[in-house]
Each structure stands twice: as structure tokens, then as C-alpha cells.
Design a protein around this motif. Structure first.
Motif, PDB file in Angstrom:
ATOM      1  N   LEU A  14       2.841   2.029   4.712  1.00  0.00           N
ATOM      2  CA  LEU A  14       2.912   0.826   3.783  1.00  0.00           C
ATOM      3  C   LEU A  14       3.354  -0.319   4.313  1.00  0.00           C
ATOM      4  O   LEU A  14       4.679  -0.998   4.052  1.00  0.00           O
ATOM      5  CB  LEU A  14       4.109   1.225   2.502  1.00  0.00           C
ATOM      6  N   HIS A  15       2.451  -0.781   4.954  1.00  0.00           N
ATOM      7  CA  HIS A  15       2.731  -2.188   5.802  1.00  0.00           C
ATOM      8  C   HIS A  15       2.633  -3.495   4.734  1.00  0.00           C
ATOM      9  O   HIS A  15       2.482  -3.076   3.679  1.00  0.00           O
ATOM     10  CB  HIS A  15       1.765  -2.347   7.130  1.00  0.00           C
ATOM     11  N   ALA A  16       2.507  -4.807   5.184  1.00  0.00           N
ATOM     12  CA  ALA A  16       2.545  -5.935   4.472  1.00  0.00           C
ATOM     13  C   ALA A  16       1.355  -5.857   3.189  1.00  0.00           C
ATOM     14  O   ALA A  16       1.769  -6.061   2.073  1.00  0.00           O
ATOM     15  CB  ALA A  16       2.535  -6.895   5.137  1.00  0.00           C
ATOM     16  N   ARG A  17       0.015  -5.510   3.636  1.00  0.00           N
ATOM     17  CA  ARG A  17      -0.683  -5.646   2.589  1.00  0.00           C
ATOM     18  C   ARG A  17      -0.554  -4.448   1.434  1.00  0.00           C
ATOM     19  O   ARG A  17      -0.548  -4.817   0.454  1.00  0.00           O
ATOM     20  CB  ARG A  17      -1.973  -5.388   3.329  1.00  0.00           C
ATOM     21  N   PRO A  18      -0.580  -3.122   1.815  1.00  0.00           N
ATOM     22  CA  PRO A  18      -0.415  -2.063   0.713  1.00  0.00           C
ATOM     23  C   PRO A  18       1.005  -2.172   0.325  1.00  0.00           C
ATOM     24  O   PRO A  18       1.024  -2.116  -1.159  1.00  0.00           O
ATOM     25  CB  PRO A  18      -0.562  -0.771   1.567  1.00  0.00           C
ATOM     26  N   ALA A  19       1.918  -2.748   0.795  1.00  0.00           N
ATOM     27  CA  ALA A  19       3.464  -2.942   0.092  1.00  0.00           C
ATOM     28  C   ALA A  19       2.937  -4.003  -1.080  1.00  0.00           C
ATOM     29  O   ALA A  19       3.691  -3.914  -2.214  1.00  0.00           O
ATOM     30  CB  ALA A  19       4.351  -3.348   1.130  1.00  0.00           C
ATOM     31  N   SER A  20       2.341  -5.175  -0.726  1.00  0.00           N
ATOM     32  CA  SER A  20       2.321  -6.103  -1.590  1.00  0.00           C
ATOM     33  C   SER A  20       1.593  -5.808  -2.816  1.00  0.00           C
ATOM     34  O   SER A  20       1.786  -5.994  -4.074  1.00  0.00           O
ATOM     35  CB  SER A  20       1.580  -7.452  -0.953  1.00  0.00           C
ATOM     36  N   VAL A  21       0.466  -4.796  -2.694  1.00  0.00           N
ATOM     37  CA  VAL A  21      -0.397  -4.106  -3.796  1.00  0.00           C
ATOM     38  C   VAL A  21       0.558  -3.245  -4.695  1.00  0.00           C
ATOM     39  O   VAL A  21       0.531  -3.423  -5.835  1.00  0.00           O
ATOM     40  CB  VAL A  21      -1.444  -3.347  -3.366  1.00  0.00           C
ATOM     41  N   PHE A  22       1.440  -2.514  -3.908  1.00  0.00           N
ATOM     42  CA  PHE A  22       2.371  -1.681  -4.527  1.00  0.00           C
ATOM     43  C   PHE A  22       3.378  -2.518  -5.560  1.00  0.00           C
ATOM     44  O   PHE A  22       3.440  -2.095  -6.686  1.00  0.00           O
ATOM     45  CB  PHE A  22       3.213  -0.906  -3.505  1.00  0.00           C
ATOM     46  N   ARG A  36      12.022   5.536  -3.270  1.00  0.00           N
ATOM     47  CA  ARG A  36      12.943   5.781  -2.185  1.00  0.00           C
ATOM     48  C   ARG A  36      12.292   6.596  -0.922  1.00  0.00           C
ATOM     49  O   ARG A  36      11.260   7.381  -1.611  1.00  0.00           O
ATOM     50  CB  ARG A  36      13.766   6.814  -2.902  1.00  0.00           C
ATOM     51  N   ASN A  37      12.313   6.515   0.064  1.00  0.00           N
ATOM     52  CA  ASN A  37      11.746   7.115   1.250  1.00  0.00           C
ATOM     53  C   ASN A  37      12.399   8.507   1.437  1.00  0.00           C
ATOM     54  O   ASN A  37      13.604   8.519   1.989  1.00  0.00           O
ATOM     55  CB  ASN A  37      11.645   6.419   2.563  1.00  0.00           C
ATOM     56  N   VAL A  38      11.754   9.509   0.847  1.00  0.00           N
ATOM     57  CA  VAL A  38      12.715  10.977   1.027  1.00  0.00           C
ATOM     58  C   VAL A  38      12.631  11.273   2.314  1.00  0.00           C
ATOM     59  O   VAL A  38      13.535  11.915   2.713  1.00  0.00           O
ATOM     60  CB  VAL A  38      11.861  11.735   0.042  1.00  0.00           C
ATOM     61  N   SER A  39      11.685  11.017   3.230  1.00  0.00           N
ATOM     62  CA  SER A  39      11.521  11.700   4.411  1.00  0.00           C
ATOM     63  C   SER A  39      12.662  10.946   5.479  1.00  0.00           C
ATOM     64  O   SER A  39      12.895  11.617   6.185  1.00  0.00           O
ATOM     65  CB  SER A  39      10.275  11.195   5.035  1.00  0.00           C
ATOM     66  N   THR A  40      13.225   9.765   5.031  1.00  0.00           N
ATOM     67  CA  THR A  40      14.295   9.324   5.956  1.00  0.00           C
ATOM     68  C   THR A  40      15.448   9.530   5.111  1.00  0.00           C
ATOM     69  O   THR A  40      16.576   8.754   5.635  1.00  0.00           O
ATOM     70  CB  THR A  40      14.087   7.862   6.173  1.00  0.00           C
ATOM     71  N   ASP A  41      15.587   9.878   3.950  1.00  0.00           N
ATOM     72  CA  ASP A  41      16.755  10.066   3.119  1.00  0.00           C
ATOM     73  C   ASP A  41      17.297   8.714   2.631  1.00  0.00           C
ATOM     74  O   ASP A  41      18.493   8.404   2.583  1.00  0.00           O
ATOM     75  CB  ASP A  41      17.737  10.915   3.757  1.00  0.00           C
ATOM     76  N   SER A  42      16.452   7.688   2.633  1.00  0.00           N
ATOM     77  CA  SER A  42      16.793   6.195   2.226  1.00  0.00           C
ATOM     78  C   SER A  42      17.551   6.271   0.907  1.00  0.00           C
ATOM     79  O   SER A  42      17.189   6.989  -0.074  1.00  0.00           O
ATOM     80  CB  SER A  42      15.812   5.336   2.401  1.00  0.00           C
ATOM     81  N   GLU A  43      18.062   5.097   0.483  1.00  0.00           N
ATOM     82  CA  GLU A  43      18.750   4.972  -0.929  1.00  0.00           C
ATOM     83  C   GLU A  43      17.187   4.304  -1.764  1.00  0.00           C
ATOM     84  O   GLU A  43      16.513   3.760  -1.146  1.00  0.00           O
ATOM     85  CB  GLU A  43      19.539   3.569  -0.916  1.00  0.00           C
ATOM     86  N   ALA A  44      17.339   4.426  -3.120  1.00  0.00           N
ATOM     87  CA  ALA A  44      16.496   3.865  -3.837  1.00  0.00           C
ATOM     88  C   ALA A  44      16.670   2.532  -3.868  1.00  0.00           C
ATOM     89  O   ALA A  44      17.711   1.932  -3.965  1.00  0.00           O
ATOM     90  CB  ALA A  44      16.454   4.363  -5.383  1.00  0.00           C
ATOM     91  N   LYS A  45      15.303   1.695  -3.910  1.00  0.00           N
ATOM     92  CA  LYS A  45      15.165   0.189  -3.698  1.00  0.00           C
ATOM     93  C   LYS A  45      14.143  -0.093  -4.657  1.00  0.00           C
ATOM     94  O   LYS A  45      13.566   0.512  -5.306  1.00  0.00           O
ATOM     95  CB  LYS A  45      14.794  -0.224  -2.377  1.00  0.00           C
ATOM     96  N   ASP A  46      14.389  -1.433  -5.089  1.00  0.00           N
ATOM     97  CA  ASP A  46      13.798  -2.075  -6.194  1.00  0.00           C
ATOM     98  C   ASP A  46      12.412  -2.242  -5.869  1.00  0.00           C
ATOM     99  O   ASP A  46      11.999  -2.924  -4.863  1.00  0.00           O
ATOM    100  CB  ASP A  46      14.304  -3.448  -6.587  1.00  0.00           C
ATOM    101  N   ALA A  47      11.407  -1.557  -6.616  1.00  0.00           N
ATOM    102  CA  ALA A  47      10.048  -1.129  -6.234  1.00  0.00           C
ATOM    103  C   ALA A  47       9.284  -2.711  -6.637  1.00  0.00           C
ATOM    104  O   ALA A  47       8.013  -2.902  -6.217  1.00  0.00           O
ATOM    105  CB  ALA A  47       9.347  -0.440  -7.046  1.00  0.00           C
ATOM    106  N   LYS A  48       9.853  -3.522  -7.125  1.00  0.00           N
ATOM    107  CA  LYS A  48       9.400  -4.875  -7.396  1.00  0.00           C
ATOM    108  C   LYS A  48       9.717  -6.011  -6.606  1.00  0.00           C
ATOM    109  O   LYS A  48       9.502  -7.279  -6.730  1.00  0.00           O
ATOM    110  CB  LYS A  48       9.811  -5.494  -9.017  1.00  0.00           C
ATOM    111  N   SER A  49      10.470  -5.492  -5.259  1.00  0.00           N
ATOM    112  CA  SER A  49      10.855  -6.474  -4.520  1.00  0.00           C
ATOM    113  C   SER A  49       9.892  -6.107  -2.968  1.00  0.00           C
ATOM    114  O   SER A  49      10.118  -5.052  -2.511  1.00  0.00           O
ATOM    115  CB  SER A  49      12.212  -6.654  -4.101  1.00  0.00           C
ATOM    116  N   ILE A  50       9.087  -7.175  -2.813  1.00  0.00           N
ATOM    117  CA  ILE A  50       8.289  -6.745  -1.324  1.00  0.00           C
ATOM    118  C   ILE A  50       9.237  -6.430  -0.122  1.00  0.00           C
ATOM    119  O   ILE A  50       8.903  -5.625   0.459  1.00  0.00           O
ATOM    120  CB  ILE A  50       7.407  -7.831  -0.989  1.00  0.00           C
ATOM    121  N   LEU A  51      10.369  -7.335   0.046  1.00  0.00           N
ATOM    122  CA  LEU A  51      11.262  -7.133   1.141  1.00  0.00           C
ATOM    123  C   LEU A  51      11.835  -5.562   0.878  1.00  0.00           C
ATOM    124  O   LEU A  51      12.111  -4.785   2.094  1.00  0.00           O
ATOM    125  CB  LEU A  51      12.419  -7.998   1.121  1.00  0.00           C
TER     126      LEU A  51
END
Length: 90
Positions: A14-22, A36-51
Motif C-alpha cells: 500500500l504505497h502512496a496511490r493505493p493508500a490514498s484510494v484506501f 493495523r498491520n498485523v504482520s508487524t504487530d503495529s498499533e491501530a492507526k486512523d484509516a482516514k489519515s494518509i500519513l
């Protein structure tokens, strides 16, 4: 609140273009939506923020958990899972 896990299929993740569509899709819902990226065990992030979405570093094959809480939570999760599984338009 509901959640569902799916797998990133884009060859470059999910690089810039698909992330912006998401993010654009997530923003179309009233519910609070997180990813949340389960594979890297990351924290949940706001899916409405591109960054925030790009910061998850989702590569091909990584598992992503999409959660939504609100009046249209089921529709939000279903739409985003379907979007990720379809390659976000790529």
C-alpha cells in the motif's frame, strides 16, 4: 465495533496511490475507522489519515486488520476489505 483481517495483494504494497484510494474510501463513512498491520504487530492507526496509513508499512502479503465503530461500521469494514483484496484499483 467490528473488525476483519485481510491480506495485502498489491505487488508494491500500500504505497502512496493505493493508500490514498484506501483513505478516500475510509473517509466516505461516518464510523471511526482504524487499520493495523498485523504482520508487524503495529498499533491501530486512523484509516482516514494518509500519513497514518502509509506509516503502517503494509507490503504485499502483510495482514491488515480493519476496524470500524459507528453507525455504518459493517459497510465500512466490508468496503475496505473488498478494496484491499481487489488491489486498491491497481
Amino acid at each position: 465495533m467490528i473488525s476483519q483481517t485481510t491480506r495485502v495483494v498489491n505487488p508494491s504494497g500500500l504505497h502512496a496511490r493505493p493508500a490514498s484510494v484506501f483513505v478516500k474510501c475510509a473517509m466516505s463513512f461516518e464510523s471511526k475507522v482504524t487499520a493495523r498491520n498485523v504482520s508487524t504487530d503495529s498499533e491501530a492507526k486512523d484509516a482516514k489519515s494518509i500519513l497514518a496509513v502509509m506509516g503502517l508499512g503494509m507490503k504485499k502479503g502483510h495482514e491488515i486488520e480493519i476496524c470500524a465503530d459507528g453507525t455504518d461500521e459493517q459497510e465500512a469494514v466490508s468496503a475496505l476489505v473488498q478494496l484491499v483484496e481487489s488491489g486498491c484499483g491497481e
